[in-house]
Design a protein around this motif. Structure first.
Motif, mmCIF file in Angstrom:
data_model
loop_
_atom_site.group_PDB
_atom_site.id
_atom_site.type_symbol
_atom_site.label_atom_id
_atom_site.label_comp_id
_atom_site.label_asym_id
_atom_site.label_seq_id
_atom_site.Cartn_x
_atom_site.Cartn_y
_atom_site.Cartn_z
ATOM 1 N N ASN A 48 64.530 12.893 -125.509
ATOM 2 C CA ASN A 48 64.785 12.329 -126.973
ATOM 3 C C ASN A 48 66.325 13.018 -127.288
ATOM 4 N N ASN A 49 66.539 13.651 -128.381
ATOM 5 C CA ASN A 49 67.708 14.102 -128.889
ATOM 6 C C ASN A 49 67.949 15.355 -128.429
ATOM 7 N N SER A 50 67.300 15.951 -127.423
ATOM 8 C CA SER A 50 67.924 17.404 -126.904
ATOM 9 C C SER A 50 67.811 17.106 -125.384
ATOM 10 N N PHE A 51 67.920 18.336 -124.711
ATOM 11 C CA PHE A 51 68.056 18.241 -123.513
ATOM 12 C C PHE A 51 67.060 19.635 -123.121
ATOM 13 N N GLU A 52 66.641 19.345 -121.780
ATOM 14 C CA GLU A 52 65.724 20.426 -121.225
ATOM 15 C C GLU A 52 66.082 20.820 -119.811
#
Length: 344
Positions: A48-52
């Protein structure tokens, strides 16, 4: 992209390494893949709007390799003899580190000497991906045998020990420059090559290629990091209250090396050069005890610390296999040499 310490690897991407970037049709960053080495993968993916962030490790198999290196007139030093035997540069360097407290690879090596070693290689899908550690090694010279066994002691720290359980590690290593040769010995009546008069030579000169790494002979603190017309770029290290070592004619200091810095034994502190009064690239190395110059080759060192009694039985049980293997390899070599001599 700032995801904290998890993305530290992305700050140190080395030349010739591949960084794979995934983007959407609109050009939006979707992910990054990077392999710092052949055993690990580093992956950053959009969620979504973040990174893993994920870091995975390949399962490597260990293969034990056994070799014997013979010093002769065609290969008169460890490096040449090791390359002829099929050892990698990395394993040769590691072998020199194993015995660096007791053996000077500049002065002690003789024709006919042998190095016997057992080491691990790491494989993934039948392909070697990395040199492992040296598990056991022996150096034989003029009938005298030096043996080293790798053993993991307290704090999961591995060191090398004699068959009796004494640590090979000592306060100071013999040579602060590996794979060099001595161009001038400690000599209080030496004729100076530039001034052409007798001036005491209160150290040892190690001739080596320009830029060869110079390492700290022991743990200590840098008290001087300067340059002048005679000494060139030079460092002075203080080792407690008793010992001082000096390193002259450097081409440059290593990164983050300056007065006040603490260093550990074997750490690169500078590079061989010819700054100051020097006719060719070399390291001038001095060793002082209570402020008095001493010959680095003859200074007595404190005895090595043994493995604690509580772990000595475990050490003997684990080392017995390697000692037997080393003896078998050495025995086969002696038999082969005898057969060759009979054929001649």
């Amino acid at each position: 992209m700032n995801l904290g310490p998890q993305v530290t690897d992305l700050r140190w991407i080395l030349p010739n390494k591949v960084l794979r970037i995934k983007a959407s049709d609109s050009g939006r960053l979707e992910g990054v893949r990077y392999s710092p080495d052949q055993l690990s993968n580093f992956l950053v993916e959009r969620n979504n709007n973040s990174f893993e962030v994920k870091k995975t490790y390949l399962k490597a198999k260990t293969k034990i390799t056994r070799k014997q290196v013979i010093i002769d007139k065609d290969a008169p030093n460890l490096y040449l003899a090791g390359k002829r035997t099929g050892l990698s540069d990395n394993i040769i360097m590691k072998l020199s580190y194993v015995f660096q407290w007791d053996i000077s690879f500049v002065l002690d090596i003789r024709l006919g000497d042998t190095f016997t070693l057992i080491y691990a290689d790491l494989y993934v899908a039948s392909k070697k991906v990395k040199d492992g550690e040296i598990l056991a090694a022996a150096y034989t010279s003029m009938g005298k045998n030096h043996t080293a066994i790798r053993y993991e002691g307290s704090g999961n720290r591995s060191n090398y020990y004699t068959p009796k359980g004494l640590s090979l590690r000592k306060e100071f290593i013999r040579d602060p420059v590996h794979f060099s040769h001595i161009s001038s010995q400690f000599n209080l009546r030496r004729l100076h090559p530039i001034h052409n008069r007798v001036i005491p030579h209160r150290g040892i000169d190690y001739a080596a290629k320009h830029g060869t790494p110079v390492v700290a002979a022991g743990d200590g603190k840098i008290t001087t990091s300067k340059q002048n017309s005679a000494k060139g770029k030079y460092l002075v290290l203080r080792h407690g209250q008793l010992y001082t070592t000096k390193y002259l004619h450097l081409s440059n200091f290593a990164s983050n090396i300056e007065a006040g810095s603490s260093v550990v034994q074997g750490q690169v502190i500078g590079y061989v050069g010819s700054t100051g009064l020097a006719t060719a690239p070399h390291l001038h190395y001095e060793f002082l005890v209570n402020g008095n110059h001493r010959n680095p080759r003859t200074v007595k060192q404190s005895k090595a610390l043994p493995i604690p009694k509580s772990r000595l039985q475990d050490f003997h049980e684990k080392s017995s296999r390697f000692l037997t293997e080393l003896s078998l390899i050495q025995g086969k070599a002696i038999y082969a040499n005898a057969e060759n001599n009979m054929e001649k």
